[in-house]
Design a protein around this motif. Structure first.
Motif, PDB file in Angstrom:
ATOM      1  N   VAL A 179      30.368  30.984  30.287  1.00 12.74           N
ATOM      2  CA  VAL A 179      31.029  30.155  31.313  1.00 12.74           C
ATOM      3  C   VAL A 179      30.321  28.808  31.413  1.00 12.74           C
ATOM      4  N   ILE A 180      31.095  27.724  31.480  1.00  9.40           N
ATOM      5  CA  ILE A 180      30.482  26.392  31.539  1.00  9.40           C
ATOM      6  C   ILE A 180      29.615  26.278  32.795  1.00  9.40           C
ATOM      7  N   LYS A 181      28.409  25.788  32.627  1.00  7.91           N
ATOM      8  CA  LYS A 181      27.417  25.778  33.697  1.00  7.91           C
ATOM      9  C   LYS A 181      27.817  24.871  34.858  1.00  7.91           C
ATOM     10  N   GLU A 182      28.552  23.800  34.540  1.00 12.36           N
ATOM     11  CA  GLU A 182      28.920  22.839  35.591  1.00 12.36           C
ATOM     12  C   GLU A 182      29.833  23.451  36.655  1.00 12.36           C
ATOM     13  N   LEU A 183      30.494  24.548  36.309  1.00 14.11           N
ATOM     14  CA  LEU A 183      31.437  25.164  37.233  1.00 14.11           C
ATOM     15  C   LEU A 183      30.780  25.568  38.545  1.00 14.11           C
ATOM     16  N   GLN A 184      29.523  25.979  38.481  1.00  9.43           N
ATOM     17  CA  GLN A 184      28.840  26.454  39.681  1.00  9.43           C
ATOM     18  C   GLN A 184      28.595  25.339  40.698  1.00  9.43           C
ATOM     19  N   ASP A 185      28.702  24.092  40.252  1.00 13.97           N
ATOM     20  CA  ASP A 185      28.454  22.949  41.142  1.00 13.97           C
ATOM     21  C   ASP A 185      29.743  22.334  41.688  1.00 13.97           C
ATOM     22  N   VAL A 186      30.880  22.970  41.379  1.00 14.46           N
ATOM     23  CA  VAL A 186      32.181  22.414  41.779  1.00 14.46           C
ATOM     24  C   VAL A 186      32.775  23.238  42.918  1.00 14.46           C
ATOM     25  N   LYS A 187      33.202  22.544  43.952  1.00 15.47           N
ATOM     26  CA  LYS A 187      33.864  23.181  45.085  1.00 15.47           C
ATOM     27  C   LYS A 187      35.374  23.170  44.822  1.00 15.47           C
ATOM     28  N   VAL A 188      36.026  24.319  44.970  1.00 17.51           N
ATOM     29  CA  VAL A 188      37.456  24.430  44.673  1.00 17.51           C
ATOM     30  C   VAL A 188      38.215  24.891  45.918  1.00 17.51           C
ATOM     31  N   LYS A 189      39.249  24.149  46.260  1.00 22.14           N
ATOM     32  CA  LYS A 189      40.197  24.553  47.305  1.00 22.14           C
ATOM     33  C   LYS A 189      41.508  24.901  46.628  1.00 22.14           C
ATOM     34  N   ILE A 190      42.062  26.073  46.930  1.00 18.58           N
ATOM     35  CA  ILE A 190      43.372  26.457  46.419  1.00 18.58           C
ATOM     36  C   ILE A 190      44.380  26.375  47.553  1.00 18.58           C
ATOM     37  N   LEU A 191      45.430  25.596  47.335  1.00 19.77           N
ATOM     38  CA  LEU A 191      46.462  25.417  48.354  1.00 19.77           C
ATOM     39  C   LEU A 191      47.433  26.583  48.260  1.00 19.77           C
ATOM     40  N   CYS A 192      47.515  27.355  49.312  1.00 27.90           N
ATOM     41  CA  CYS A 192      48.269  28.606  49.263  1.00 27.90           C
ATOM     42  C   CYS A 192      48.852  28.908  50.636  1.00 27.90           C
ATOM     43  N   ASP A 193      50.159  29.068  50.717  1.00 26.18           N
ATOM     44  CA  ASP A 193      50.820  29.326  51.997  1.00 26.18           C
ATOM     45  C   ASP A 193      51.519  30.676  52.033  1.00 26.18           C
ATOM     46  N   VAL A 194      51.085  31.617  51.202  1.00 24.40           N
ATOM     47  CA  VAL A 194      51.576  32.997  51.293  1.00 24.40           C
ATOM     48  C   VAL A 194      50.381  33.897  51.557  1.00 24.40           C
ATOM     49  N   ASP A 195      50.655  35.088  52.087  1.00 22.10           N
ATOM     50  CA  ASP A 195      49.547  35.981  52.439  1.00 22.10           C
ATOM     51  C   ASP A 195      49.589  37.304  51.680  1.00 22.10           C
ATOM     52  N   ASN A 196      50.268  37.334  50.540  1.00 21.99           N
ATOM     53  CA  ASN A 196      50.404  38.573  49.774  1.00 21.99           C
ATOM     54  C   ASN A 196      49.067  39.034  49.210  1.00 21.99           C
ATOM     55  N   PRO A 197      48.798  40.347  49.245  1.00 20.12           N
ATOM     56  CA  PRO A 197      47.614  40.880  48.564  1.00 20.12           C
ATOM     57  C   PRO A 197      47.834  40.865  47.056  1.00 20.12           C
ATOM     58  N   LEU A 198      46.815  41.266  46.307  1.00 19.52           N
ATOM     59  CA  LEU A 198      46.888  41.179  44.849  1.00 19.52           C
ATOM     60  C   LEU A 198      47.885  42.173  44.259  1.00 19.52           C
ATOM     61  N   TYR A 199      47.839  43.418  44.711  1.00 26.20           N
ATOM     62  CA  TYR A 199      48.726  44.439  44.147  1.00 26.20           C
ATOM     63  C   TYR A 199      49.267  45.318  45.260  1.00 26.20           C
ATOM     64  N   GLY A 200      50.173  46.229  44.877  1.00 29.21           N
ATOM     65  CA  GLY A 200      50.823  47.078  45.869  1.00 29.21           C
ATOM     66  C   GLY A 200      52.223  46.581  46.179  1.00 29.21           C
ATOM     67  N   PRO A 201      52.909  47.175  47.142  1.00 27.16           N
ATOM     68  CA  PRO A 201      54.309  46.835  47.435  1.00 27.16           C
ATOM     69  C   PRO A 201      54.520  45.372  47.795  1.00 27.16           C
ATOM     70  N   ARG A 202      53.517  44.717  48.398  1.00 33.05           N
ATOM     71  CA  ARG A 202      53.624  43.295  48.738  1.00 33.05           C
ATOM     72  C   ARG A 202      52.808  42.421  47.792  1.00 33.05           C
ATOM     73  N   GLY A 203      52.375  42.995  46.687  1.00 31.86           N
ATOM     74  CA  GLY A 203      51.514  42.270  45.764  1.00 31.86           C
ATOM     75  C   GLY A 203      52.260  41.334  44.836  1.00 31.86           C
ATOM     76  N   ALA A 204      51.493  40.676  43.988  1.00 32.39           N
ATOM     77  CA  ALA A 204      52.028  39.643  43.096  1.00 32.39           C
ATOM     78  C   ALA A 204      53.181  40.139  42.234  1.00 32.39           C
ATOM     79  N   ALA A 205      53.019  41.297  41.611  1.00 31.69           N
ATOM     80  CA  ALA A 205      54.034  41.782  40.668  1.00 31.69           C
ATOM     81  C   ALA A 205      55.304  42.225  41.379  1.00 31.69           C
ATOM     82  N   HIS A 206      55.170  43.031  42.419  1.00 28.32           N
ATOM     83  CA  HIS A 206      56.353  43.575  43.089  1.00 28.32           C
ATOM     84  C   HIS A 206      57.174  42.491  43.795  1.00 28.32           C
TER      85      HIS A 206
END
Length: 375
Positions: A179-206
């Motif tokens: 992994v590129i070393k510089e990544l640890q020094d970068v702050k990342v904000k992800i713009l996201c307006d949904v609250d779905n969990p990763l998996y399960g009935p309300r997850g990404a795939a379903h």
């Protein structure tokens, strides 16, 4: 009179810029002495980064990356005029609109191109990245993005896997040695307006994979794969991502951002309203106009209208909405915080024609509203 127009795009019809322009033209014809301020908005999909770059007085950077199927495509991101901040839309590299209908298959698509954008910005010295993740064609849990940054995903035999949706269920180990070393020094904000969990009935795939080309068998396979990836992330990286609200956004890129970028998930609309300085503009405003493709009973749950109305109410500014389809009743419109809502449809017509006439109908409707105001 000071009027503000703050609107997102009308999907498949007009960009946010053109929505605001059309409304402004109608109002200006009816109220020639009015001062009008247009604030086009984005929700994290394609176009958001361009608007954020404009509000930051920055400039755009173009480069060739891989599209969701690994083909070369020109994508871009923005750089802040002063701060070492980059604004990105994953949709420019990994978006659904880059694929023909028959090409859509989340088992075969990857976010690798989004990772290439991130890597390029980091190599230019960026220390903060704001990433919009709307409009994705992918369901790879962010594996592709991570691979472009040096992560390696291994199967039970220690062989590296291609970072595709179909590989999720085969992941047994995550190698971070490259992994590129510089990544640890970068702050990342992800713009996201949904609250779905990763998996399960309300997850990404379903919830989202069908619109990306998945059939029922693929949905089940992808859901199982995201659960497997979460397990390996827990074991190898020590992070619990599966149930975090928004982790299922963009085919699991929300979870991938947390796991591989140490990202913070934040409301895209709230971030956009802050960058557009809407609250400050409202202090001198008499009316706020906005636009939505459809205003119905569910619109009260939408981040755009609720965010606009919340800020406008704080400043005592009435909000008027223009929309393509209006099915909300009076009680629902008032509950949203809107003073009034108007459909721009002038006649019974099919969807294709309605989309074609969006700009004209926005302008005409805004003109008639302006005439009423002038009385």
């Amino acid at each position: 009179m000071h009027l503000i127009i703050a609107a997102d795009s009308f999907k498949d019809a007009l960009s946010a810029d053109l929505v605001c322009t059309s409304i402004a033209q109608g109002l200006q014809q009816a109220l020639p002495d009015a001062q009008i301020t247009s604030l086009p908005l984005g929700d994290g999909g394609e176009g958001t980064a361009t608007l954020l770059t404009r509000y930051a007085n920055g400039h755009l950077v173009s480069l060739q990356v891989e599209d969701p199927l690994g083909r070369k495509v020109t994508a871009m991101y923005g750089l802040h005029a002063i701060r070492q901040t980059a604004f990105m839309d994953m949709a420019t590299a990994s978006g659904l609109e880059l694929l023909q209908t028959h090409e859509r298959n989340p088992m075969k698509t990857s976010t690798f191109g989004t990772g290439q954008l991130i890597r390029h910005a980091i190599q230019k010295g960026v220390t903060e990245i704001v990433l919009g993740i709307g409009g994705s064609a992918t369901n790879d849990g962010g594996m592709g993005m991570a691979t472009a940054l040096g992560y390696r995903f291994l199967d039970k035999n220690g062989q590296e896997l291609p970072p595709l949706g179909e590989s999720l269920v085969l992941v047994r180990q995550i190698d971070t040695t490259q992994v590129i070393k510089e990544l640890q020094d970068v702050k990342v904000k992800i713009l996201c307006d949904v609250d779905n969990p990763l998996y399960g009935p309300r997850g990404a795939a379903h919830v989202y994979a069908a619109q990306k080309g998945a059939d029922e068998a693929m949905i089940l396979a992808l859901d199982a794969g995201l659960e497997q990836l979460a397990s390996v992330i827990r074991n190898d990286l020590g992070k619990e991502v599966a149930k975090t609200p928004g982790s299922g956004a963009a085919g699991g890129l929300g979870a991938g951002g947390i796991a591989f970028l140490n990202a913070e998930l934040t409301s895209g609309i709230d971030y956009m309203l802050e960058q557009a300085q809407l609250e400050q503009h409202l202090r001198q405003a008499d009316l706020l106009f906005t636009g939505e493709g459809s205003i119905d009973a569910q619109s009260s749950q939408g981040k755009l209208i609720s965010g606009l109305c919340r800020l406008a109410q704080q400043e005592g500014v009435p909000v008027i909405a223009l929309c393509g389809r209006l099915s909300a009743n009076v009680t629902q419109i008032e509950a949203m915080g809107l003073r009034a809502a108007f459909s721009i449809q002038q006649e019974a017509t099919d969807l294709a024609k309605a989309i074609q006439q969006t700009a004209m109908n926005l302008e005409k409707t805004a003109f008639h509203i302006g005439r009423l105001i002038s009385m």
